[in-house]
Write a protein that holds these residues in place. Structure first.
Motif, PDB file in Angstrom:
ATOM      1  N   LEU A  29       0.848  -1.195   0.000  1.00 22.34           N
ATOM      2  CA  LEU A  29       0.000   0.000   0.000  1.00 22.34           C
ATOM      3  C   LEU A  29       0.886   1.248   0.000  1.00 22.34           C
ATOM      4  O   LEU A  29       1.312   1.733   1.041  1.00 22.34           O
ATOM      5  N   GLN A  30       1.155   1.757  -1.188  1.00 22.73           N
ATOM      6  CA  GLN A  30       2.016   2.922  -1.361  1.00 22.73           C
ATOM      7  C   GLN A  30       1.326   3.949  -2.243  1.00 22.73           C
ATOM      8  O   GLN A  30       0.506   3.611  -3.096  1.00 22.73           O
ATOM      9  N   ARG A  31       1.689   5.209  -2.026  1.00 20.32           N
ATOM     10  CA  ARG A  31       1.054   6.296  -2.757  1.00 20.32           C
ATOM     11  C   ARG A  31       1.250   6.151  -4.268  1.00 20.32           C
ATOM     12  O   ARG A  31       0.301   6.312  -5.038  1.00 20.32           O
ATOM     13  N   ASN A  32       2.485   5.848  -4.699  1.00 11.24           N
ATOM     14  CA  ASN A  32       2.718   5.781  -6.147  1.00 11.24           C
ATOM     15  C   ASN A  32       2.020   4.581  -6.781  1.00 11.24           C
ATOM     16  O   ASN A  32       1.657   4.609  -7.955  1.00 11.24           O
ATOM     17  N   LEU A  33       1.785   3.528  -5.995  1.00 13.61           N
ATOM     18  CA  LEU A  33       1.044   2.385  -6.523  1.00 13.61           C
ATOM     19  C   LEU A  33      -0.427   2.742  -6.748  1.00 13.61           C
ATOM     20  O   LEU A  33      -0.998   2.453  -7.804  1.00 13.61           O
ATOM     21  N   LEU A  34      -1.052   3.398  -5.762  1.00 14.88           N
ATOM     22  CA  LEU A  34      -2.447   3.811  -5.908  1.00 14.88           C
ATOM     23  C   LEU A  34      -2.587   4.839  -7.030  1.00 14.88           C
ATOM     24  O   LEU A  34      -3.523   4.777  -7.842  1.00 14.88           O
ATOM     25  N   TYR A  35      -1.646   5.769  -7.095  1.00 18.41           N
ATOM     26  CA  TYR A  35      -1.657   6.795  -8.139  1.00 18.41           C
ATOM     27  C   TYR A  35      -1.561   6.155  -9.523  1.00 18.41           C
ATOM     28  O   TYR A  35      -2.309   6.501 -10.442  1.00 18.41           O
ATOM     29  N   THR A  36      -0.663   5.197  -9.670  1.00 19.61           N
ATOM     30  CA  THR A  36      -0.508   4.504 -10.956  1.00 19.61           C
ATOM     31  C   THR A  36      -1.791   3.764 -11.326  1.00 19.61           C
ATOM     32  O   THR A  36      -2.230   3.805 -12.481  1.00 19.61           O
ATOM     33  N   ALA A  37      -2.401   3.085 -10.349  1.00 24.25           N
ATOM     34  CA  ALA A  37      -3.635   2.340 -10.621  1.00 24.25           C
ATOM     35  C   ALA A  37      -4.745   3.263 -11.115  1.00 24.25           C
ATOM     36  O   ALA A  37      -5.439   2.954 -12.095  1.00 24.25           O
ATOM     37  N   LEU A  38      -4.920   4.395 -10.452  1.00 21.94           N
ATOM     38  CA  LEU A  38      -5.982   5.330 -10.850  1.00 21.94           C
ATOM     39  C   LEU A  38      -5.746   5.888 -12.246  1.00 21.94           C
ATOM     40  O   LEU A  38      -6.689   6.067 -13.021  1.00 21.94           O
ATOM     41  N   THR A  39      -4.494   6.173 -12.559  1.00 21.09           N
ATOM     42  CA  THR A  39      -4.206   6.794 -13.855  1.00 21.09           C
ATOM     43  C   THR A  39      -4.269   5.804 -15.008  1.00 21.09           C
ATOM     44  O   THR A  39      -4.066   6.186 -16.163  1.00 21.09           O
ATOM     45  N   ARG A  40      -4.553   4.534 -14.735  1.00 19.38           N
ATOM     46  CA  ARG A  40      -4.760   3.562 -15.820  1.00 19.38           C
ATOM     47  C   ARG A  40      -6.176   3.656 -16.381  1.00 19.38           C
ATOM     48  O   ARG A  40      -6.460   3.095 -17.437  1.00 19.38           O
ATOM     49  N   ALA A  41      -7.102   4.311 -15.667  1.00 18.18           N
ATOM     50  CA  ALA A  41      -8.515   4.322 -16.054  1.00 18.18           C
ATOM     51  C   ALA A  41      -8.839   5.524 -16.936  1.00 18.18           C
ATOM     52  O   ALA A  41      -8.465   6.657 -16.616  1.00 18.18           O
ATOM     53  N   ARG A  42      -9.556   5.287 -18.025  1.00 16.49           N
ATOM     54  CA  ARG A  42      -9.983   6.386 -18.893  1.00 16.49           C
ATOM     55  C   ARG A  42     -11.371   6.898 -18.512  1.00 16.49           C
ATOM     56  O   ARG A  42     -11.586   8.099 -18.437  1.00 16.49           O
ATOM     57  N   ARG A  43     -12.313   5.966 -18.309  1.00 20.26           N
ATOM     58  CA  ARG A  43     -13.702   6.379 -18.071  1.00 20.26           C
ATOM     59  C   ARG A  43     -14.175   6.110 -16.656  1.00 20.26           C
ATOM     60  O   ARG A  43     -14.993   6.862 -16.123  1.00 20.26           O
ATOM     61  N   LEU A  44     -13.687   5.046 -16.052  1.00 19.97           N
ATOM     62  CA  LEU A  44     -14.257   4.617 -14.779  1.00 19.97           C
ATOM     63  C   LEU A  44     -13.193   3.943 -13.920  1.00 19.97           C
ATOM     64  O   LEU A  44     -12.451   3.085 -14.396  1.00 19.97           O
ATOM     65  N   ALA A  45     -13.121   4.350 -12.652  1.00 19.49           N
ATOM     66  CA  ALA A  45     -12.244   3.694 -11.676  1.00 19.49           C
ATOM     67  C   ALA A  45     -13.078   3.378 -10.440  1.00 19.49           C
ATOM     68  O   ALA A  45     -13.710   4.267  -9.863  1.00 19.49           O
ATOM     69  N   VAL A  46     -13.085   2.105 -10.055  1.00 18.85           N
ATOM     70  CA  VAL A  46     -13.857   1.675  -8.888  1.00 18.85           C
ATOM     71  C   VAL A  46     -12.905   1.037  -7.887  1.00 18.85           C
ATOM     72  O   VAL A  46     -12.191   0.086  -8.228  1.00 18.85           O
ATOM     73  N   ILE A  47     -12.876   1.563  -6.674  1.00 16.75           N
ATOM     74  CA  ILE A  47     -12.087   0.964  -5.602  1.00 16.75           C
ATOM     75  C   ILE A  47     -13.038   0.200  -4.693  1.00 16.75           C
ATOM     76  O   ILE A  47     -14.064   0.731  -4.269  1.00 16.75           O
ATOM     77  N   VAL A  48     -12.689  -1.058  -4.414  1.00 23.80           N
ATOM     78  CA  VAL A  48     -13.490  -1.884  -3.510  1.00 23.80           C
ATOM     79  C   VAL A  48     -12.610  -2.253  -2.320  1.00 23.80           C
ATOM     80  O   VAL A  48     -11.558  -2.879  -2.491  1.00 23.80           O
ATOM     81  N   GLY A  49     -13.016  -1.862  -1.121  1.00 23.75           N
ATOM     82  CA  GLY A  49     -12.195  -2.181   0.045  1.00 23.75           C
ATOM     83  C   GLY A  49     -12.499  -1.269   1.215  1.00 23.75           C
ATOM     84  O   GLY A  49     -13.650  -0.878   1.436  1.00 23.75           O
ATOM     85  N   THR A  50     -11.457  -0.911   1.949  1.00 21.59           N
ATOM     86  CA  THR A  50     -11.649  -0.123   3.164  1.00 21.59           C
ATOM     87  C   THR A  50     -10.975   1.241   3.045  1.00 21.59           C
ATOM     88  O   THR A  50      -9.933   1.385   2.395  1.00 21.59           O
ATOM     89  N   LYS A  51     -11.573   2.222   3.712  1.00 21.08           N
ATOM     90  CA  LYS A  51     -10.965   3.558   3.730  1.00 21.08           C
ATOM     91  C   LYS A  51      -9.662   3.546   4.520  1.00 21.08           C
ATOM     92  O   LYS A  51      -8.770   4.358   4.272  1.00 21.08           O
ATOM     93  N   LYS A  52      -9.541   2.592   5.444  1.00 32.93           N
ATOM     94  CA  LYS A  52      -8.293   2.483   6.195  1.00 32.93           C
ATOM     95  C   LYS A  52      -7.148   2.106   5.261  1.00 32.93           C
ATOM     96  O   LYS A  52      -6.064   2.707   5.308  1.00 32.93           O
ATOM     97  N   ALA A  53      -7.379   1.120   4.403  1.00 32.08           N
ATOM     98  CA  ALA A  53      -6.347   0.720   3.441  1.00 32.08           C
ATOM     99  C   ALA A  53      -6.034   1.861   2.482  1.00 32.08           C
ATOM    100  O   ALA A  53      -4.872   2.105   2.134  1.00 32.08           O
ATOM    101  N   LEU A  54      -7.082   2.570   2.075  1.00 33.73           N
ATOM    102  CA  LEU A  54      -6.910   3.716   1.184  1.00 33.73           C
ATOM    103  C   LEU A  54      -6.050   4.789   1.855  1.00 33.73           C
ATOM    104  O   LEU A  54      -5.124   5.346   1.247  1.00 33.73           O
TER     105      LEU A  54
END
Length: 722
Positions: free
Chosen positions: A674-699
């Motif tokens: 769980l690292q900032r650049n990993l989450l950032y990279t994941a989000l920037t892969r999406a063109r139209r829709l990004a859905v995160i499923v999980g906990t706000k604590k992990a986020l």
């Protein structure tokens, strides 16, 4: 698929017929005659080089194949020569020995009976008295028998030291007549020279052979293994104390012994020990040369005379008439692209990198420049081509890899035919490929590197983009203004918030169309179930998305209940469970499956990270066909360790790609990743829709964790020093 009807059993018999054999993989279908049985049985599996009449001792299980019926699936096999006259005749007449056909085999057995094979072993000249065998034919038969004997002896030797049939044939194909000699001399060479065998396997073989735990072969191989393991984690070198500590834990050796091994590696040209700033760094020679060459190539470009083409009224007129309003930073980058030899353009999503690249291309076309576009992966190159309207190639294809000798046709002696080289997604470019690419930039040309320095670094060792920026000697333009249209997308807004260490904004139901959505779920098992439901039903129904083409699940890691491995199994079942398929290596492959290549294969022209679809499976021929961007590539079953299911992939493997929609499972099970650049990279892969499923604590953990793991590299230092 075959149905298992019993546990593991042994089986002995003599080969009556070879129905099918793949010489590359060793997979065979044979008919085996068993003493006392009314008729021969079918045996399938990876079998050693064997011929009709040979006796085999097998371990495996009986299965029932839906198409071919009852058969014995062999897991291990040990061959031996036949002992009966009839068996010897079948063996010699099978075509296994060059120069001997059925008629000659019958004559040899009539002459020598059950001693025929002993005669071939000990008195081969004696078979000259057999009718039809003259001097020339005798020499052919002797050579064929010797080759067959050497291959069998090599395989039996490998089996005796615990090597599986599949690996044994790989080894035997690699070394041929010298297999036993090479392995007896140094079994640790296997880790260096045979794909699929690492240090631990070679170490186990060596132990079976009686090699001492403190022998120099083992210690030398352990040092190389330790450095290669660090290389797989992204490091170009290891500080000497760290290397000694890791290698000691692996080998149980004393520091003095390890230092001697490092010295031997330096003497052989395998290692380099470099001292800078009081720290001794140990490099693999290939990594050292690549890092030095990247620095050297960039320094040559930077020291070239400035172009000064951007000064004057022409440039100002171009900016005023350009159909899109350009920001001050974009204008600055345009100016630098005309004046200097090297330029770095960096920035997050929505900051205008694509607009800038298109403007640069238009500007340089006006100056009659020959322009070349490239990106590290096929998907990134395809996207660059789509956004610019100009041809773009992968770095590998641009440099024209030569399969015959493993080199690139394009290099300093045969540079690229261009005046401007623009490389996109440079954060993915590892040091070795950067060295090859920069080497091919022609004298007088300019180089523009475009990328997002806040994304994850390359899969391969090094961190070229960050190191180049950190050096302070290359002009850098950072685009940091989010354009108005991009601000309407919650994906882009939240990506920048994450980049700045802020929690994402959570859209309400009415705002979900802005592209970002968070679904709270504590239980990792329920997270996995929710991800499957989203991909297979909810998102396709609500947004008209194709679950196999438009949606990609991106996981922080492979393991765990909501990791890539578990999700691939459940998503495959949900999306493609009814298709025909087969099992191999603990994985199930089905027609229609989405798969990813995980190893560069220059012969196939398929590279690490390329995603394709299985379009055909031929179990009899042992070939699977995979389509990559319209090209259908055949894979023999032995090569299937190069591909993995890709319904769910790790974020690292998604670099350079974009998808209409991404689904990101995020739980505290993934704590280590769980690292900032990993989450950032994941989000920037999406063109139209990004859905995160999980906990706000992990986020929150991911957003707060900006401690990017530093990679051991001295590129910035080399660039900044004279």
């Amino acid at each position: 698929m075959p149905e298992n009807t019993s546990g593991s059993v042994s089986l002995q018999g003599e080969i009556e017929r070879i129905t099918y054999r793949d010489e590359k993989t060793g997979y065979s279908v044979i008919r085996l005659r068993i003493a006392g049985a009314a008729k021969p049985v079918t045996v399938v599996g990876i079998l050693p080089v064997a011929s009709i009449g040979e006796a085999l001792s097998l371990m495996g299980e009986w299965v029932v194949h839906p198409r071919f019926g009852k058969q014995f699936q062999a897991r291990s096999c040990r061959p031996s020569v036949p002992v009966t006259a009839a068996g010897i005749e079948r063996y010699l007449g099978s075509g296994a020995i060059k120069g001997v056909g059925p008629v000659t085999a019958r004559r040899i057995v009539q002459e020598f009976g059950e001693k025929a094979l002993d005669v071939l072993d000990r008195e081969p000249e004696s078979i000259a008295r057999v009718t039809g065998i003259g001097k020339a034919r005798l020499n052919v038969i002797k050579a064929g028998w010797k080759a067959r004997t050497v291959a069998r002896e090599a395989l039996l030797f490998l089996y005796s030291v615990g090597v599986s049939a599949g690996l044994a044939e790989k080894i035997q194909r690699r070394y041929g007549d010298f297999t036993v000699e090479r392995i007896r001399e140094n079994p640790y060479r296997l880790a260096e020279e045979v794909w699929g065998i690492g240090f631990l396997t070679a170490d186990r073989i060596a132990a079976q052979m009686g090699f001492s735990p403190d022998c120099s072969f083992r210690v030398d191989a352990g040092i190389l293994h330790t450095l290669r393991t660090l290389s797989e984690a992204g490091h170009l070198y290891s500080p000497l104390p760290g290397l000694l500590s890791r290698a000691s834990a692996l080998l149980g050796a004393e520091p003095e012994t390890l230092l001697e091994a490092v010295a031997r590696g330096v003497d052989r040209g395998e290692l380099v020990v470099e001292e800078k700033g009081g720290e001794e760094a140990v490099y693999l020679m290939s990594a050292y040369r690549s890092e030095k060459h990247v620095a050297q190539c960039l320094k040559v470009l930077l020291s070239s005379p400035p172009l000064r083409e951007g000064l004057g009224d022409t440039f100002g007129e171009f900016v005023r008439q350009y159909p899109v309003h350009l920001s001050a930073k974009q204008v600055e980058a345009l100016q630098l692209s005309l004046e200097g030899r090297v330029l770095i353009v960096t920035g997050g999503p929505g900051t205008g990198k694509t607009t800038l690249v298109k403007a640069i291309l238009k500007l340089h076309e006006g100056h009659k420049k020959r322009i070349t576009l490239a990106a590290p992966t096929g998907r990134a190159a395809k996207r660059l081509q789509e956004t610019t309207g100009q041809n773009a190639r992968t770095v590998h294809r641009l440099l024209e890899y030569k399969v015959q000798d493993g080199t690139f046709a394009r290099c300093a002696e045969n540079p690229l035919a261009c005046d401007l080289l623009v490389v996109d997604e440079v954060s993915m470019l590892d040091t070795q490929m950067a060295a090859h690419l920069f080497d091919a930039v022609p004298p007088g040309a300019s180089l523009i590197l475009v990328g997002d320095a806040d994304q994850l670094p390359s899969v391969g060792p090094g961190n070229v983009l960050r190191e180049c920026i950190a050096s302070g000697v290359i002009p850098v333009v950072e685009l940091n203004e989010i354009f108005r249209q991009s601000r309407e997308s919650l994906i882009i807004v939240n990506a920048h918030r994450v980049r700045e260490g802020l929690m994402p904004l959570f859209a309400g139901e009415a705002e979900a169309r802005k592209g970002f959505h968070f679904i709270a779920e504590e239980d990792p098992e329920k997270v996995a179930l929710k991800v499957c439901e989203l991909v297979s039903r909810t998102l396709p129904q609500r947004f008209g998305l194709d679950p196999l083409e438009d949606i990609q699940v991106l996981c922080p890691m492979h393991k765990g209940e909501s990791g890539a491995i578990a999700l691939n199994e459940s998503l495959q079942e949900a999306l493609n469970g009814l298709s025909a398929g087969f099992h191999r290596g603990g994985k199930t492959f089905r027609i229609g499956d989405r798969v990813m290549q995980v190893k560069n294969d220059y012969e196939k022209d398929v590279f690490n990270g390329d995603i394709g679809r299985i379009v055909g499976i031929d179990e009899e021929e042992q070939v699977l066909a995979i389509a990559f961007d319209g090209r259908v590539i055949p894979y023999v079953f032995m090569d299937l360790d190069q591909v993995i299911p890709a319904y769910a992939i790790t974020v690292h493997k998604s670099q350079g790609s974009e998808y209409p929609a991404v689904v990101i499972p995020l739980t505290t099970q993934h704590y280590l990743m769980l690292q900032r650049n990993l989450l950032y990279t994941a989000l920037t892969r999406a063109r139209r829709l990004a859905v995160i499923v999980g906990t706000k604590k992990a986020l929150a953990i991911a957003v707060k964790n900006d401690k990017v793991q530093l990679r051991c590299s001295r590129l910035a230092l080399r660039l900044s020093q004279p």
